[in-house]
Write an enzyme that holds these catalytic residues in place. Structure first.
Site, PDB file in Angstrom:
ATOM      1  N   LYS A 107       0.854  -1.187   0.000  1.00 22.00           N
ATOM      2  CA  LYS A 107       0.000   0.000   0.000  1.00 22.00           C
ATOM      3  C   LYS A 107       0.886   1.231   0.000  1.00 22.00           C
ATOM      4  O   LYS A 107       1.676   1.439   0.914  1.00 22.00           O
ATOM      5  CB  LYS A 107      -0.894   0.005   1.237  1.00 22.00           C
ATOM      6  N   LYS A 125      -2.081  -1.547  -3.873  1.00 24.10           N
ATOM      7  CA  LYS A 125      -2.974  -0.394  -3.819  1.00 24.10           C
ATOM      8  C   LYS A 125      -2.171   0.883  -3.832  1.00 24.10           C
ATOM      9  O   LYS A 125      -1.206   0.960  -3.071  1.00 24.10           O
ATOM     10  CB  LYS A 125      -3.795  -0.513  -2.519  1.00 24.10           C
TER      11      LYS A 125
HETATM   12  C1  PBG Z   1      -7.579   3.368   5.647  1.00 23.05           C
HETATM   13  C2  PBG Z   1      -7.788   3.186   4.179  1.00 23.05           C
HETATM   14  C3  PBG Z   1      -7.586   4.116   3.136  1.00 23.05           C
HETATM   15  C4  PBG Z   1      -8.034   3.494   1.974  1.00 23.05           C
HETATM   16  C5  PBG Z   1      -8.454   2.224   2.310  1.00 23.05           C
HETATM   17  N1  PBG Z   1      -8.279   2.047   3.676  1.00 23.05           N
HETATM   18  C6  PBG Z   1      -7.109   5.509   3.171  1.00 23.05           C
HETATM   19  C7  PBG Z   1      -5.731   5.805   3.573  1.00 23.05           C
HETATM   20  O1  PBG Z   1      -4.938   4.922   3.908  1.00 23.05           O
HETATM   21  O2  PBG Z   1      -5.436   6.986   3.589  1.00 23.05           O
HETATM   22  C8  PBG Z   1      -8.080   4.114   0.606  1.00 23.05           C
HETATM   23  C9  PBG Z   1      -9.158   3.596  -0.281  1.00 23.05           C
HETATM   24  C10 PBG Z   1      -9.519   4.491  -1.420  1.00 23.05           C
HETATM   25  O3  PBG Z   1      -8.896   5.544  -1.658  1.00 23.05           O
HETATM   26  O4  PBG Z   1     -10.470   4.133  -2.129  1.00 23.05           O
HETATM   27  N2  PBG Z   1      -6.286   3.211   6.091  1.00 23.05           N
END
Ligand code: PBG
Ligand code: ZN
Length: 318
Positions: free
Chosen positions: A187, A241
């Site tokens: 991520k 992601k």
């Molecule tokens: C929470 C989380 C996020 C997303 C999924 N879980 C945001 C982040 O980490 O700032 C992003 C999902 C999206 O942008 O559709 N940690």
């Protein structure tokens, strides 16, 4: 005369033979739909930065999901968005038995027994500071979601050691055999592509940023190491992601771990970008979304998390 080895067109001249060029095919079961559940039971709030998506209250969930399940929706991932109750430093609301996620899991399990339910596990939506730590708390919340009936828990916090911590707590609770652990392993830190989500979940950090725990966008080595680590710690599915700017990472994950399902998250910013471009007449929505899906499949994804799932289910009918 054309040389024999130069002829490629013959292999994909017909629409049917073109379909045979794909290694991995988009099926309804390849899609997981991210859903925001909030604590106003009657909410159906539009989210300005995520056109077409809403924050749902528990009383609206069944009516919203029923037609989608009838169209073949097979899995969802839930995000809780407390808006009425005060957030605190430990994220007490995350595993509140009367909170939106636990209530949502129970309702979905009861009303849609065949639907696979995953829960995103993070604290940023629940803490007053908007950061994602700590692993002990993350593991506690994951187990609470699993006990409420979640088939899958998906920690998105990116703390070191969280997969092991969750796995151990699931084993202690005697439920590790029935709870799938999907790790947001690769991520990447992006404020732009997660922007609409942070607006939807009101989860932007109140100070600082997430660069010390989410991966630097240039870090393919760290992504491979995080994937390897998470598999050793017991992850069943690994995720990359965002999706479209990181297809090389999806491919890397697939080559590195051919025996594990690879998930890719087409995040909020990607969704909004395609939507707004189509709205502006740059291209046709369906064609662009389908092409983005082809990219994920070609790179090696088995599972695609996308806000386009409802539309894709419709498009896959024809
Ligand atoms: C929470 C989380 C996020 C997303 C999924 N879980 C945001 C982040 O980490 O700032 C992003 C999902 C999206 O942008 O559709 N940690
Ligand atoms: Zn978070």
């Amino acid at each position: 005369m054309t040389s024999i080895s130069s002829i490629l067109h013959s292999g994909y001249h017909h629409p049917t033979s073109r379909q045979w060029q794909s290694g991995n095919v988009l099926r309804k079961v390849s899609l997981m739909y991210p859903i925001f559940i909030t604590d106003d039971p009657n909410a159906a709030d539009e989210i300005k930065s995520l056109p077409g998506q809403k924050r749902w209250g528990i009383n609206k969930l069944q009516g919203f999901l029923k037609p989608l399940v009838e169209k073949g929706l097979s899995s969802v991932i839930l995000f809780g968005v407390p808006l009425k109750v005060e957030r605190d430093s430990t994220g007490t609301l995350a595993d509140d038995p009367n909170g939106p996620v636990i209530q949502g899991v129970k309702l979905i399990r009861k009303e849609f027994p065949d639907l696979f339910v995953a829960c995103d596990v993070c604290l940023c939506e629940y803490t007053d500071h908007g950061h994602c730590a700590s692993i002990a708390r993350i593991a506690e919340v994951a187990v609470a979601y699993a006990k409420a009936g979640a088939h899958c828990v998906a920690p998105s916090d990116m703390m070191d050691g969280r997969i092991k911590a969750i796995k151990e707590r699931l084993i202690e609770a005697g439920i590790s055999h029935r709870v799938c652990l999907m790790s947001y392993s690769a991520k990447f830190a992006t404020t732009c592509f997660y922007g609409p989500f942070r607006d939807a979940a009101q989860s932007a950090p109140t100070f600082g940023d997430r660069k010390c725990y989410q991966l630097p966008p240039n870090a393919s080595g760290l992504a491979r190491r995080a994937i390897r680590r998470d598999l050793t710690e017991g992850a069943d599915i690994i995720m990359v992601k965002p999706g479209m700017p990181y297809l090389d990472v999806v491919k890397d994950a697939k080559l590195q771990s051919p025996d594990v399902p690879i998930a890719v998250y087409q995040v909020s910013g990607e969704y909004a970008m395609i939507w707004r471009a189509a709205e502006a007449g740059v291209f046709e929505l369906k064609t662009a979304v389908m092409e983005s899906m082809e990219g994920f499949l070609r790179a090696g994804a088995t599972l695609i998390l996308s806000y386009y799932t409802p539309l894709l289910l419709e498009w896959l009918e024809n």
